[in-house]
Design an enzyme around this catalytic site. Structure first.
Site, mmCIF file in Angstrom:
data_model
loop_
_atom_site.group_PDB
_atom_site.id
_atom_site.type_symbol
_atom_site.label_atom_id
_atom_site.label_comp_id
_atom_site.label_asym_id
_atom_site.label_seq_id
_atom_site.Cartn_x
_atom_site.Cartn_y
_atom_site.Cartn_z
ATOM 1 N N GLY A 14 22.777 7.427 -70.175
ATOM 2 C CA GLY A 14 23.751 7.318 -71.078
ATOM 3 C C GLY A 14 24.423 5.965 -71.064
ATOM 4 N N ARG A 83 16.634 9.826 -72.558
ATOM 5 C CA ARG A 83 15.387 10.700 -72.923
ATOM 6 C C ARG A 83 14.202 9.823 -72.783
ATOM 7 N NH1 ARG A 83 13.321 13.825 -77.858
ATOM 8 N NH2 ARG A 83 12.608 15.752 -76.895
ATOM 9 N N ASP A 125 21.901 8.175 -61.813
ATOM 10 C CA ASP A 125 21.240 8.756 -60.734
ATOM 11 C C ASP A 125 19.456 9.124 -61.522
ATOM 12 O OD1 ASP A 125 22.146 10.831 -62.827
ATOM 13 O OD2 ASP A 125 21.830 12.543 -61.356
ATOM 14 N N GLY A 126 19.574 9.569 -62.801
ATOM 15 C CA GLY A 126 17.992 9.584 -63.631
ATOM 16 C C GLY A 126 17.361 8.705 -63.455
ATOM 17 N N SER A 127 18.040 7.376 -63.879
ATOM 18 C CA SER A 127 17.431 5.962 -63.844
ATOM 19 C C SER A 127 16.968 5.718 -62.361
ATOM 20 C CB SER A 127 18.417 5.095 -64.579
ATOM 21 O OG SER A 127 18.725 5.341 -65.539
ATOM 22 N N THR A 147 27.444 4.746 -64.106
ATOM 23 C CA THR A 147 27.516 6.111 -64.892
ATOM 24 C C THR A 147 28.953 6.427 -64.927
ATOM 25 O OG1 THR A 147 27.326 8.415 -64.898
ATOM 26 C CG2 THR A 147 26.838 7.348 -62.790
ATOM 27 N N ASP A 149 30.000 9.304 -64.618
ATOM 28 C CA ASP A 149 30.029 10.723 -64.057
ATOM 29 C C ASP A 149 30.269 10.271 -62.402
ATOM 30 O OD1 ASP A 149 28.958 11.574 -66.428
ATOM 31 O OD2 ASP A 149 26.994 11.798 -65.511
ATOM 32 N N ASP A 151 28.446 9.964 -59.806
ATOM 33 C CA ASP A 151 27.758 11.002 -59.082
ATOM 34 C C ASP A 151 26.644 10.414 -58.157
ATOM 35 O OD1 ASP A 151 26.161 10.554 -61.210
ATOM 36 O OD2 ASP A 151 25.627 12.687 -61.903
ATOM 37 N N ARG A 184 51.985 25.573 -76.066
ATOM 38 C CA ARG A 184 50.995 25.842 -75.904
ATOM 39 C C ARG A 184 50.097 25.956 -74.616
ATOM 40 N NH1 ARG A 184 49.104 23.216 -81.825
ATOM 41 N NH2 ARG A 184 49.760 25.029 -82.923
ATOM 42 N N MET A 191 33.777 14.947 -69.534
ATOM 43 C CA MET A 191 32.358 14.840 -69.118
ATOM 44 C C MET A 191 32.192 14.795 -67.473
ATOM 45 S SD MET A 191 30.354 12.429 -71.787
ATOM 46 C CE MET A 191 29.605 13.046 -73.224
ATOM 47 N N ARG A 193 28.920 15.973 -65.891
ATOM 48 C CA ARG A 193 27.976 16.755 -65.364
ATOM 49 C C ARG A 193 28.198 17.758 -64.340
ATOM 50 N NH1 ARG A 193 23.798 16.496 -68.740
ATOM 51 N NH2 ARG A 193 22.983 18.230 -67.599
ATOM 52 N N GLU A 244 32.797 19.561 -67.772
ATOM 53 C CA GLU A 244 31.779 20.252 -68.643
ATOM 54 C C GLU A 244 31.106 21.006 -67.895
ATOM 55 O OE1 GLU A 244 29.554 17.235 -70.517
ATOM 56 O OE2 GLU A 244 28.741 16.058 -68.461
ATOM 57 N N ARG A 286 44.565 25.835 -77.542
ATOM 58 C CA ARG A 286 43.806 24.943 -78.442
ATOM 59 C C ARG A 286 42.849 24.358 -77.240
ATOM 60 N NH1 ARG A 286 45.877 27.459 -81.492
ATOM 61 N NH2 ARG A 286 46.952 26.649 -83.429
ATOM 62 N N ILE A 293 34.029 10.013 -76.439
ATOM 63 C CA ILE A 293 34.848 8.995 -76.490
ATOM 64 C C ILE A 293 35.246 8.343 -75.177
ATOM 65 C CG2 ILE A 293 37.557 8.985 -76.749
ATOM 66 C CD1 ILE A 293 37.306 10.943 -79.126
HETATM 67 N N1 LIG Z 1 15.423 4.293 -67.552
HETATM 68 C C1 LIG Z 1 15.203 5.184 -68.038
HETATM 69 N N2 LIG Z 1 14.014 5.078 -69.068
HETATM 70 C C2 LIG Z 1 13.657 6.129 -69.578
HETATM 71 N N3 LIG Z 1 14.310 7.337 -69.587
HETATM 72 C C3 LIG Z 1 15.335 7.469 -68.664
HETATM 73 C C4 LIG Z 1 15.840 6.360 -67.973
HETATM 74 N N4 LIG Z 1 16.838 6.919 -67.253
HETATM 75 C C5 LIG Z 1 16.890 8.236 -67.518
HETATM 76 N N5 LIG Z 1 16.070 8.610 -68.462
HETATM 77 C C6 LIG Z 1 15.968 9.998 -68.995
HETATM 78 O O1 LIG Z 1 17.222 10.370 -69.065
HETATM 79 C C7 LIG Z 1 17.157 11.751 -68.359
HETATM 80 C C8 LIG Z 1 18.694 11.834 -67.955
HETATM 81 O O2 LIG Z 1 19.267 10.976 -67.322
HETATM 82 P P1 LIG Z 1 20.678 10.735 -66.749
HETATM 83 O O3 LIG Z 1 21.143 11.479 -68.126
HETATM 84 O O4 LIG Z 1 20.800 11.469 -65.569
HETATM 85 O O5 LIG Z 1 20.716 9.319 -67.006
HETATM 86 P P2 LIG Z 1 21.525 8.457 -65.837
HETATM 87 O O6 LIG Z 1 20.400 7.456 -65.540
HETATM 88 O O7 LIG Z 1 21.778 9.357 -64.663
HETATM 89 O O8 LIG Z 1 22.721 7.944 -66.548
HETATM 90 P P3 LIG Z 1 24.045 8.842 -66.914
HETATM 91 O O9 LIG Z 1 23.848 10.137 -65.818
HETATM 92 O O10 LIG Z 1 25.034 7.987 -66.561
HETATM 93 O O11 LIG Z 1 23.510 9.319 -68.202
HETATM 94 C C9 LIG Z 1 16.499 11.510 -67.224
HETATM 95 O O12 LIG Z 1 15.868 12.596 -66.617
HETATM 96 C C10 LIG Z 1 15.189 10.824 -67.841
HETATM 97 O O13 LIG Z 1 14.451 11.768 -68.745
HETATM 98 O O1 LIG Z 2 24.959 11.577 -74.779
HETATM 99 P P1 LIG Z 2 24.390 12.675 -74.088
HETATM 100 O O2 LIG Z 2 22.812 12.768 -74.364
HETATM 101 O O3 LIG Z 2 25.101 13.987 -74.956
HETATM 102 O O4 LIG Z 2 24.689 13.072 -72.794
HETATM 103 C C1 LIG Z 2 25.945 13.703 -72.280
HETATM 104 C C2 LIG Z 2 25.768 13.468 -70.869
HETATM 105 O O5 LIG Z 2 26.030 11.862 -70.467
HETATM 106 C C3 LIG Z 2 26.929 11.945 -69.582
HETATM 107 O O6 LIG Z 2 27.743 11.211 -70.527
HETATM 108 C C4 LIG Z 2 26.708 10.615 -68.523
HETATM 109 O O7 LIG Z 2 25.594 11.048 -67.630
HETATM 110 C C5 LIG Z 2 27.287 12.964 -69.082
HETATM 111 O O8 LIG Z 2 28.850 12.883 -68.699
HETATM 112 C C6 LIG Z 2 27.144 13.870 -70.191
HETATM 113 O O9 LIG Z 2 26.672 15.242 -69.866
HETATM 114 MG MG LIG Z 3 23.222 11.026 -64.322
#
Ligand SMILES: Nc1ncnc2c1ncn2[C@@H]1O[C@H](COP(=O)(O)OP(=O)(O)OP(=O)(O)O)[C@@H](O)[C@H]1O
Ligand SMILES: O=P(O)(O)OC[C@H]1O[C@](O)(CO)[C@@H](O)[C@@H]1O
Ligand SMILES: [Mg+2]
Length: 370
Positions: A14, A83, A125-127, A147, A149, A151, A184, A191, A193, A244, A286, A293
């Protein structure tokens, strides 16, 4: 004379405030200090999966002019994707079904075809997991932790987190005005995760009455009791920050859409708490979902500086050929460590940490007491 090193730079996962500051610092340091040629790769690894990929720019060689002043801007000039993991790439089968396939060899071939000597991957973490797998396949790659997050392990902080917390805190301040004026219960979904960092930091800063984080499962009856007790004490309104990823005791996260090649979308945690409360309390409730954002707009000065320090350090790592490593913040200093260490385990909120205890000492409720 030695040929200049050709270095690819990409942003994955993200978007988050500070990405452009890393790109600027790495490009400027790379070109001016190390004599690199810097290739901006579009949309994470998509630009290396297909060398003709254009959405809309395609890969492009970056000059110092291209990165001038971009540290003030949110998003990423390179584009990103959460993705498109090359090890789980989504393609359409003949029947039209989406299936995951490993196209990592193609990425390596394309990298060599362009003549790249190294990659700087900026991501969460994903990257970093993807970066580690490529490193194990022989790719000369270094990582920069980002990130909102927060995390990612092995670093005290990722950039983007501070800005997201500032945005969430401001939202809590604003919602507190309305909550108090209308008596209220206001729920604010943030966000993060599976980590409660944004909720905890913004909730504490904004003086939230309750903070619900994934690390401390909540009981809806306990939250209702807190609201009733506040009401009896003439505090007719309540602010509840909901991560979330928050979940009820014995229950699971609130998951929306699931798509091949992507993490499941977390959706509806705030509404779920609201629905539960509506059955137990009479107060007007609410829900505000802050959503994306939290990810856009200019980075805070803290994030700009952290990102800038990371970007310079990443260029230096490449120059000294220390691949498979990630830059990190430890006790205020920029250090480097194996990417493998950073992904070994997610960095989650410790329910017994000083920060949680401080919030509890001030009367903040975490939804876990009778
Ligand atoms: N560098 C990348 N190139 C292509 N796909 C990626 C890459 N990084 C992440 N992805 C895809 O996005 C998925 C979600 O990754 P994730 O959302 O955890 O991203 P992140 O790198 O941890 O950053 P963030 O958590 O801030 O969004 C991964 O499982 C993978 O499928
Ligand atoms: O932009 P997308 O694909 O809706 O992803 C939202 C996710 O990405 C993040 O903003 C960053 O990892 C998370 O906090 C949230 O769950
Ligand atoms: Mg992540």
């Amino acid at each position: 004379m030695l040929d200049a090193m050709k270095v690819g730079i990409l942003t994955g996962g993200g978007d988050c405030p500070g990405l452009n500051a890393v790109i600027r610092a790495a490009v400027k340091t790379g070109i001016a200090r190390h004599g690199f040629e810097m290739l901006g790769i579009e949309d994470a690894f998509h630009g290396l999966v297909d060398l003709g990929y254009q959405s809309p720019h395609g890969n492009r060689w970056l000059t110092e002019m291209d990165v001038r002043g971009i540290q003030t801007r949110g998003g990423t000039i390179l584009g990103t994707s959460n993705r498109g993991d090359p090890f789980h790439y989504v393609v359409k089968s003949e029947s039209g079904k989406e299936i995951e396939t490993d196209i990592s060899d193609r990425v390596l071939e394309n990298m060599h075809r362009i003549g790249l000597d190294a990659i700087i991957s900026i991501g969460g973490d994903g990257s970093m997991r993807i970066a580690q797998r490529f490193f194990e396949k022989g790719m000369p790659i270094v990582g920069v932790p980002k990130t909102i997050d927060n995390d990612l392990g092995a670093t005290d902080q990722t950039f983007g987190f501070d800005t997201a917390v500032c945005i969430a805190t401001e939202a809590i301040d604003r919602l507190s005005d309305t909550a108090a004026s209308h008596d209220r219960v206001m729920l604010v979904e943030v966000m993060g995760r599976d980590a409660g960092w944004i909720a905890l930091h913004a909730g504490l800063a904004g003086g939230a009455d309750a903070i619900l984080i994934p690390e401390i499962p909540y009981r809806i009856d306990a939250i209702a009791k807190m609201i009733a007790q506040r009401s009896a004490a003439k505090q007719k309104y309540s602010i509840i920050v909901v991560s979330e990823g928050a979940k009820p005791l014995g229950g699971d996260r609130s998951i929306g859409e699931t798509r091949a090649g992507a993490m499941p979308r977390l959706m509806g945690a705030g509404s779920r708490v609201a629905e539960g409360l509506r059955e137990l309390v009479s107060a007007d409730i609410r829900v505000t979902v802050l959503g994306h954002i939290q990810r856009g707009g200019p980075p805070s000065s803290f994030d700009r500086n952290l990102a800038t320090r990371y970007g310079r350090a990443a260029a230096d790592l490449v120059a000294t050929k220390q691949f498979g490593r990630m830059v990190a913040l430890r006790d205020g200093q920029i250090v480097t460590l194996p990417i493998a260490d950073a992904i070994a385990k997610p960095k989650l909120v410790d329910p017994k940490s000083e920060m949680v205890e401080t919030a509890r000492a001030l009367g903040t409720f975490f939804g876990d007491e009778p």
